[in-house]
Design a protein around this motif. Structure first.
Motif, PDB file in Angstrom:
ATOM      1  N   ASN A   3       1.415   0.558  -2.540  1.00 61.61           N
ATOM      2  CA  ASN A   3       0.519  -0.336  -3.255  1.00 61.61           C
ATOM      3  C   ASN A   3       0.586  -1.650  -2.484  1.00 61.61           C
ATOM      4  N   PHE A   4      -0.419  -1.893  -1.698  1.00 60.59           N
ATOM      5  CA  PHE A   4      -0.397  -2.960  -0.704  1.00 60.59           C
ATOM      6  C   PHE A   4      -1.179  -4.151  -1.258  1.00 60.59           C
ATOM      7  N   SER A   5      -0.536  -4.985  -2.066  1.00 65.68           N
ATOM      8  CA  SER A   5      -1.197  -6.119  -2.704  1.00 65.68           C
ATOM      9  C   SER A   5      -2.458  -5.662  -3.434  1.00 65.68           C
ATOM     10  N   ASN A   6      -2.295  -4.652  -4.261  1.00 64.07           N
ATOM     11  CA  ASN A   6      -3.377  -4.075  -5.067  1.00 64.07           C
ATOM     12  C   ASN A   6      -4.355  -3.241  -4.239  1.00 64.07           C
ATOM     13  N   ALA A   7      -4.068  -3.008  -2.984  1.00 60.50           N
ATOM     14  CA  ALA A   7      -4.879  -2.092  -2.186  1.00 60.50           C
ATOM     15  C   ALA A   7      -4.204  -0.724  -2.228  1.00 60.50           C
ATOM     16  N   GLU A   8      -4.942   0.275  -2.626  1.00 61.94           N
ATOM     17  CA  GLU A   8      -4.374   1.623  -2.740  1.00 61.94           C
ATOM     18  C   GLU A   8      -4.403   2.298  -1.379  1.00 61.94           C
ATOM     19  N   ILE A   9      -3.242   2.672  -0.875  1.00 65.86           N
ATOM     20  CA  ILE A   9      -3.123   3.250   0.456  1.00 65.86           C
ATOM     21  C   ILE A   9      -2.879   4.745   0.346  1.00 65.86           C
TER      22      ILE A   9
ATOM     23  N   ILE B 200      -6.399  -8.339   1.162  1.00 66.96           N
ATOM     24  CA  ILE B 200      -7.084  -9.531   0.658  1.00 66.96           C
ATOM     25  C   ILE B 200      -8.217  -9.160  -0.294  1.00 66.96           C
ATOM     26  N   ASN B 201      -8.939  -8.079   0.024  1.00 63.34           N
ATOM     27  CA  ASN B 201     -10.135  -7.715  -0.746  1.00 63.34           C
ATOM     28  C   ASN B 201      -9.891  -6.576  -1.740  1.00 63.34           C
ATOM     29  N   LYS B 202      -8.623  -6.148  -1.877  1.00 66.35           N
ATOM     30  CA  LYS B 202      -8.207  -5.147  -2.857  1.00 66.35           C
ATOM     31  C   LYS B 202      -9.024  -3.854  -2.723  1.00 66.35           C
ATOM     32  N   GLN B 203      -9.004  -3.291  -1.526  1.00 63.05           N
ATOM     33  CA  GLN B 203      -9.738  -2.069  -1.245  1.00 63.05           C
ATOM     34  C   GLN B 203      -8.792  -0.878  -1.129  1.00 63.05           C
ATOM     35  N   ARG B 204      -9.372   0.293  -1.227  1.00 66.17           N
ATOM     36  CA  ARG B 204      -8.627   1.522  -0.974  1.00 66.17           C
ATOM     37  C   ARG B 204      -8.731   1.852   0.505  1.00 66.17           C
ATOM     38  N   VAL B 205      -7.642   2.337   1.078  1.00 69.11           N
ATOM     39  CA  VAL B 205      -7.621   2.672   2.505  1.00 69.11           C
ATOM     40  C   VAL B 205      -7.180   4.111   2.684  1.00 69.11           C
ATOM     41  N   LEU B 206      -7.899   4.837   3.523  1.00 68.23           N
ATOM     42  CA  LEU B 206      -7.503   6.194   3.873  1.00 68.23           C
ATOM     43  C   LEU B 206      -7.138   6.219   5.352  1.00 68.23           C
ATOM     44  N   PHE B 207      -5.861   6.446   5.648  1.00 65.74           N
ATOM     45  CA  PHE B 207      -5.413   6.606   7.022  1.00 65.74           C
ATOM     46  C   PHE B 207      -5.759   7.994   7.519  1.00 65.74           C
TER      47      PHE B 207
END
Length: 356
Positions: free
Chosen positions: A8-14, A106-113
């Motif tokens: 949980n990367f500053s409200n960004a779901e990884i 910063i923008n509270k987005q979800r990220v898919l590696f």
């Protein structure tokens, strides 16, 4: 294949889309080091290393505030929203991949590696809805050669492409898509993109500046940049450009790639553009030492086809597509190019293969 939660990367779901364990270990260890550093609010400066494509790699330091301001500007320019799913198919080694992580935080987005290889889309489901994704030209060749990956690609809302110039042929192929596709201009010193050129829909020829960026040229018509948002000094590049007013430019070539052949300046990128529709395998133009000319123009391609008929066909393409002084004096066909960690062709290292 599996999907696992990572941070949980500053409200960004990884999330991570794994294809094989070595990828998970090597790739994620790089990113976890950067993520942990970003999450530590006591850390106020971050060191980035340039790719070394045109010279010796060097370290550049930015503040946390500069990274955050750059990330917010990208969100405004590309209309990125909280909760959007962004794709990360780039390595953590350099600025492009790391800034994708900062934008997510910063923008509270979800990220898919996904694995940062030649075709990072091949295992993704066709129905996945991705808002934003960066690629390098090396990856586009793999993606567009596979029907399934192409179907995934055309559903990505916004695509940005950087790291190396797009060939004329690739630009035309991309122009047929209906999603938003941009070529970017930027570098480590500018924390990635500071200018965009729309490829699709409605291809544009000029790069347009992002807000609060100023540009000029030196006596060699090489671009210089000042980013007022990041409060950086003027940055002098080796990119030869033509300015169009004070908000746009046409990119011509790299000064450090220019070949001085018999007193004539030859621009490899211009030759590469002229040949890109007719030579259907990876190649680049370079200069090597020559007793008579000082430097001579040579063609370096990546292919297994080395027949005499094929070499004759190449010579015909040269004679009908190029001015006499632009025509390669010698052809070298290699089975592989040398790439750096950022998936850019390492021209210098590849040229060194010729002498082996």
């Amino acid at each position: 294949m599996q999907i696992i939660d990572f941070y949980n990367f500053s409200n960004a779901e990884i999330r991570v889309w794994l294809r094989r364990e070595p990828f998970a270990e090597e790739y994620m260890l790089e990113y976890s080091a950067f993520i942990n550093k970003w999450l530590d609010k006591n850390v106020q400066s971050f060191v980035f290393e340039t790719s070394g494509t045109t010279g010796k790699p060097k370290e550049i330091t930015f503040t946390r505030e500069q990274l955050a301001n750059s990330a917010k500007r990208s969100a405004d320019v590309f209309n990125l929203k909280e909760g959007d799913l962004t794709l990360l198919p780039l390595p953590a080694t350099y600025v492009a991949g790391r800034m994708m992580m900062v934008r997510a935080a910063i923008n509270k987005q979800r990220v898919l590696f996904v694995q940062p290889d030649a075709n990072p889309l091949k295992d993704l489901p066709e129905e996945i809805k991705i808002s934003f994704a960066p690629f390098v030209p090396y990856q586009l060749e793999g993606i567009l050669s596979d029907p399934h990956s192409t179907a995934v690609f055309e559903k990505i809302h916004t695509v940005i492409i950087g790291g190396a110039p797009l060939s004329e042929d690739m630009t035309e192929r991309l122009s047929l898509f209906k999603n938003n596709i941009f070529a970017t201009f930027g570098m480590t010193e500018t924390l990635t993109h500071i200018a965009l050129r729309r490829i699709a829909p409605e291809t544009q020829s000029l790069y347009t500046l992002l807000p609060q960026v100023k540009i000029g040229v030196n006596n060699d018509n090489c671009l210089k940049i000042k980013d007022e948002l990041l409060d950086t000094p003027w940055i002098q590049t080796n990119d030869i450009v033509e300015l169009s007013g004070n908000q746009a430019f046409n990119w011509i070539a790299r000064k450090d790639n220019v070949i001085n052949s018999g007193g004539i300046k030859v621009f490899p990128e211009i030759i590469e553009s002229a040949l890109s529709k007719k030579v259907l395998f990876p190649f680049f133009i370079a200069g090597i030492k020559d007793k008579k000319l000082g430097e001579k123009v040579v063609f370096i391609g990546k292919t297994d086809n080395v027949s005499r008929a094929y070499l004759d066909a190449l010579q015909k393409i040269f004679s009908t597509s190029l001015k006499k002084y632009e025509q390669p004096k010698e052809v070298f066909l290699l089975k592989e190019f040398v790439y750096n960690a950022n998936k850019k062709v390492d021209r210098k290292a590849t040229i060194e293969l010729i002498g082996q």
